[in-house]
Design an enzyme around this catalytic site. Structure first.
Site, PDB file in Angstrom:
ATOM      1  N   LYS A  28      10.738  -1.961  -7.377  1.00 15.84           N
ATOM      2  CA  LYS A  28      10.885  -2.767  -6.164  1.00 15.84           C
ATOM      3  C   LYS A  28      10.244  -4.137  -6.328  1.00 15.84           C
ATOM      4  O   LYS A  28      10.825  -5.157  -5.933  1.00 15.84           O
ATOM      5  CB  LYS A  28      10.265  -2.036  -4.965  1.00 15.84           C
ATOM      6  CG  LYS A  28      10.505  -2.760  -3.640  1.00 15.84           C
ATOM      7  CD  LYS A  28      10.172  -1.897  -2.439  1.00 15.84           C
ATOM      8  CE  LYS A  28       8.706  -1.642  -2.301  1.00 15.84           C
ATOM      9  NZ  LYS A  28       8.273  -1.497  -0.897  1.00 15.84           N
ATOM     10  N   SER A  29       9.054  -4.195  -6.901  1.00 16.39           N
ATOM     11  CA  SER A  29       8.364  -5.476  -7.069  1.00 16.39           C
ATOM     12  C   SER A  29       9.183  -6.439  -7.923  1.00 16.39           C
ATOM     13  O   SER A  29       9.311  -7.626  -7.599  1.00 16.39           O
ATOM     14  CB  SER A  29       6.994  -5.257  -7.715  1.00 16.39           C
ATOM     15  OG  SER A  29       6.149  -4.514  -6.874  1.00 16.39           O
ATOM     16  N   GLY A 101       6.361  -6.051   3.265  1.00 16.97           N
ATOM     17  CA  GLY A 101       5.256  -6.992   3.148  1.00 16.97           C
ATOM     18  C   GLY A 101       5.392  -7.857   1.907  1.00 16.97           C
ATOM     19  O   GLY A 101       5.072  -9.048   1.928  1.00 16.97           O
ATOM     20  N   ARG A 129       1.117  -6.221  10.534  1.00 21.54           N
ATOM     21  CA  ARG A 129       0.362  -6.521   9.320  1.00 21.54           C
ATOM     22  C   ARG A 129      -0.118  -7.964   9.300  1.00 21.54           C
ATOM     23  O   ARG A 129       0.593  -8.868   9.739  1.00 21.54           O
ATOM     24  CB  ARG A 129       1.209  -6.213   8.086  1.00 21.54           C
ATOM     25  CG  ARG A 129       1.598  -4.751   8.012  1.00 21.54           C
ATOM     26  CD  ARG A 129       2.487  -4.444   6.830  1.00 21.54           C
ATOM     27  NE  ARG A 129       1.782  -4.595   5.566  1.00 21.54           N
ATOM     28  CZ  ARG A 129       2.343  -4.370   4.383  1.00 21.54           C
ATOM     29  NH1 ARG A 129       3.598  -3.993   4.310  1.00 21.54           N
ATOM     30  NH2 ARG A 129       1.633  -4.530   3.274  1.00 21.54           N
ATOM     31  N   GLN A 176       0.460  -9.946  -3.939  1.00 20.94           N
ATOM     32  CA  GLN A 176       1.293 -10.672  -2.978  1.00 20.94           C
ATOM     33  C   GLN A 176       0.720 -12.057  -2.699  1.00 20.94           C
ATOM     34  O   GLN A 176       1.452 -13.050  -2.666  1.00 20.94           O
ATOM     35  CB  GLN A 176       1.404  -9.866  -1.690  1.00 20.94           C
ATOM     36  CG  GLN A 176       2.177  -8.565  -1.833  1.00 20.94           C
ATOM     37  CD  GLN A 176       2.179  -7.754  -0.554  1.00 20.94           C
ATOM     38  OE1 GLN A 176       1.620  -8.163   0.462  1.00 20.94           O
ATOM     39  NE2 GLN A 176       2.812  -6.593  -0.587  1.00 20.94           N
ATOM     40  N   ASP A 327      -0.492   1.469  -4.383  1.00 21.81           N
ATOM     41  CA  ASP A 327       0.568   2.137  -3.635  1.00 21.81           C
ATOM     42  C   ASP A 327       0.627   3.633  -3.894  1.00 21.81           C
ATOM     43  O   ASP A 327       1.336   4.352  -3.182  1.00 21.81           O
ATOM     44  CB  ASP A 327       1.924   1.517  -3.973  1.00 21.81           C
ATOM     45  CG  ASP A 327       2.101   0.140  -3.363  1.00 21.81           C
ATOM     46  OD1 ASP A 327       1.504  -0.121  -2.293  1.00 21.81           O
ATOM     47  OD2 ASP A 327       2.830  -0.685  -3.949  1.00 21.81           O
ATOM     48  N   ARG A 358      -3.116   3.560   5.620  1.00 20.65           N
ATOM     49  CA  ARG A 358      -2.771   4.719   4.802  1.00 20.65           C
ATOM     50  C   ARG A 358      -3.943   5.672   4.597  1.00 20.65           C
ATOM     51  O   ARG A 358      -3.738   6.877   4.412  1.00 20.65           O
ATOM     52  CB  ARG A 358      -2.211   4.258   3.450  1.00 20.65           C
ATOM     53  CG  ARG A 358      -0.797   3.713   3.569  1.00 20.65           C
ATOM     54  CD  ARG A 358      -0.230   3.228   2.253  1.00 20.65           C
ATOM     55  NE  ARG A 358       1.182   2.882   2.408  1.00 20.65           N
ATOM     56  CZ  ARG A 358       1.884   2.180   1.534  1.00 20.65           C
ATOM     57  NH1 ARG A 358       1.283   1.723   0.435  1.00 20.65           N
ATOM     58  NH2 ARG A 358       3.154   1.921   1.738  1.00 20.65           N
ATOM     59  N   ARG A 403       5.823   5.637   2.071  1.00 21.18           N
ATOM     60  CA  ARG A 403       5.005   6.362   1.100  1.00 21.18           C
ATOM     61  C   ARG A 403       4.245   7.526   1.756  1.00 21.18           C
ATOM     62  O   ARG A 403       4.008   8.554   1.114  1.00 21.18           O
ATOM     63  CB  ARG A 403       4.054   5.400   0.391  1.00 21.18           C
ATOM     64  CG  ARG A 403       4.804   4.314  -0.372  1.00 21.18           C
ATOM     65  CD  ARG A 403       3.984   3.639  -1.434  1.00 21.18           C
ATOM     66  NE  ARG A 403       4.623   2.403  -1.862  1.00 21.18           N
ATOM     67  CZ  ARG A 403       5.633   2.331  -2.725  1.00 21.18           C
ATOM     68  NH1 ARG A 403       6.108   3.447  -3.252  1.00 21.18           N
ATOM     69  NH2 ARG A 403       6.153   1.169  -3.064  1.00 21.18           N
TER      70      ARG A 403
END
Length: 449
Positions: A28-29, A101, A129, A176, A327, A358, A403
């Site tokens: 995904k990144s 995000g 967020r 990020q 993650d 989380r 997740r």
């Protein structure tokens, strides 16, 4: 309740041995970055293996809104006709980044040094967020932002008319934030410098070099990681082969480790050292994982993983490893519940500001399933039940977090009684084939509707 529409409750039940091949989706990144860098290059970038989850598709739409031509050619195959560094145009509408995000923060960086306004929003989870960690360094370039309290979405970013280069030391380990600053630096004159106390995932740096940017990295005398980018390059279009996502691979891998008799093969998984902390940790816990056929694909190290059910022991995970597995802590906490002894996870405060809190979400769900835990702001401790087994039997809240949903479904596959999640619909944001893939291995996961 999910902001993706009607909630989809799902239940996982104790399964027989998981067997077969788990071909997990593209990373995904890297998928996000391939679309963004392709849009900032001059000419046609071809991408194969792109993750076609909702998060990445929202980034593709955003690049279209900013003036790039983004075309799906087939399953996982996309072309991006870029507009060049500095070539984005003001979007006609709000950019909706859904649950992502990564997407919103990287795109904010990409537009921060363009002389126009961009308004961002997202789903209920993303709107909670904090964005100040990105808008603060972008303000150093000359960008301005107006949003809700604490810089939350919806937020309008007014790009710098005359951007200046920046030297920025990241206050927390965050790929990020680092990436947003580097993306902004692409359209600023001179050299933009980012300094990290702890190195975070380096996909942005790798891909910038691959697209032809002038970028150097070095370790400072005090041990910090320093990245220097020369602004306003002409990026060259590339052919990007996206490796399989280690964060998605974590779910079939961890399921195989805790479901007795399992043996699962997971091909082509990224082994980037800034992303493989989970796998290092699992091996330290006694996991039977072999890393076969190591090679390089798309500029990233990859390997095929062969994973067998294992008797695991609790360990202390060093805090300096947290950035390379941030993650994966939710599913690691599930594995820890089935280990003998105690697993201590420190340096995990970043989990408090992910798609959900989380740490709290996993702690409450684990407790409801009969697992003893301890927590503070930066630590999660799981007292494994080992041969006693995990009771299960609870309905766990996912808080619109993919997740969390997948982690508790993995737990249900080995628990004494079924585990239900209140909403599995967010799984589509990152792992749209999760149910089909797990069913193909023999996992007993069903929708409750």
């Amino acid at each position: 309740m999910s902001s993706h529409g009607t909630p989809i409750p799902m239940t996982a039940r104790k399964s027989g041995p998981l067997k077969g091949t788990a071909a997990v989706p593209g990373d995904k990144s890297i998928s996000h970055r391939a679309l963004i860098f392709g849009a900032m290059a001059v000419g046609e970038t071809k991408i194969t293996g792109l993750l076609e989850g909702e998060d990445v598709l929202d980034t593709a739409k955003a690049m279209q809104a900013l003036g790039a031509d983004v075309i799906r050619e087939g399953a996982g195959e996309w072309t991006v006709h870029g507009v060049g560094v500095g070539g984005f145009t003001e979007p006609a509408d709000v950019i909706d980044c859904g649950n992502s995000g990564t997407g919103v923060r990287l795109i904010m960086g990409a537009v921060a040094t363009h002389d126009f306004c961009t308004t961002f929003t997202g789903d209920g989870s993303l709107r909670k967020r904090p964005m100040g960690r990105v808008t603060d360094p972008l303000a150093l370039f000359g960008a301005q932002s107006v949003g809700r309290s604490e810089g939350r979405l919806p937020l309008t970013l007014i790009g710098a008319a005359e951007p200046v280069p920046v030297e920025y030391e990241t206050p927390v380990p965050s790929a990020q934030v680092k990436s947003a600053v580097l993306l902004a630096g692409l359209n600023a004159p001179g050299q933009t410098v980012v300094i990290e106390k702890e190195m975070t995932r380096d996909h942005t740096e790798r891909m910038l070099v691959g697209f032809g940017a002038e970028l150097t990295t070095e370790t400072t005398p005090d041990g910090y990681h320093k990245i220097t980018l020369t602004g306003r390059p002409e990026l060259t279009p590339q052919e990007v082969a996206v490796p399989r996502d280690p964060s998605s691979a974590a779910f079939p891998v961890c399921a195989a480790l805790i479901v007795e008799g399992s043996e699962v093969f997971v091909p082509g998984v990224s082994q980037n050292t800034t992303r493989n902390g989970l796998y290092t940790t699992l091996v330290e816990m006694g996991a039977d994982i072999s890393f076969e056929n190591p090679r390089t694909e798309g500029g990233e190290p990859v390997a095929d993983l062969r994973v067998k059910y294992s008797q695991l022991k609790g360990i202390e995970v060093p805090s300096e490893r947290a950035a390379s597995m941030i993650d994966e802590f939710p599913v690691l906490s599930v594995v820890a519940a089935f280990a003998e002894g105690t697993t201590v996870m420190r340096g995990v405060k970043e989990l408090r500001v992910k798609e959900s809190d989380r740490i709290d979400a996993m702690a409450r769900g684990l407790e409801a399933c009969g697992v003893e835990i301890e927590e503070d702001h930066d630590t999660l401790i799981v007292h494994g039940r080992g041969s006693k087994g995990v009771k299960g039997g609870a309905t766990c809240a996912t808080h619109i977090d993919h997740r969390i949903a997948m982690s508790f479904l993995v737990m249900g596959l080995a628990s004494d009684t079924p585990v239900t999640v209140d909403d599995g619909s967010p799984i589509a944001t990152s792992f749209p084939v999760f149910e089909k893939l797990m069913a193909g291995l023999g996992a007993a996961i069903t929708r409750n509707n």
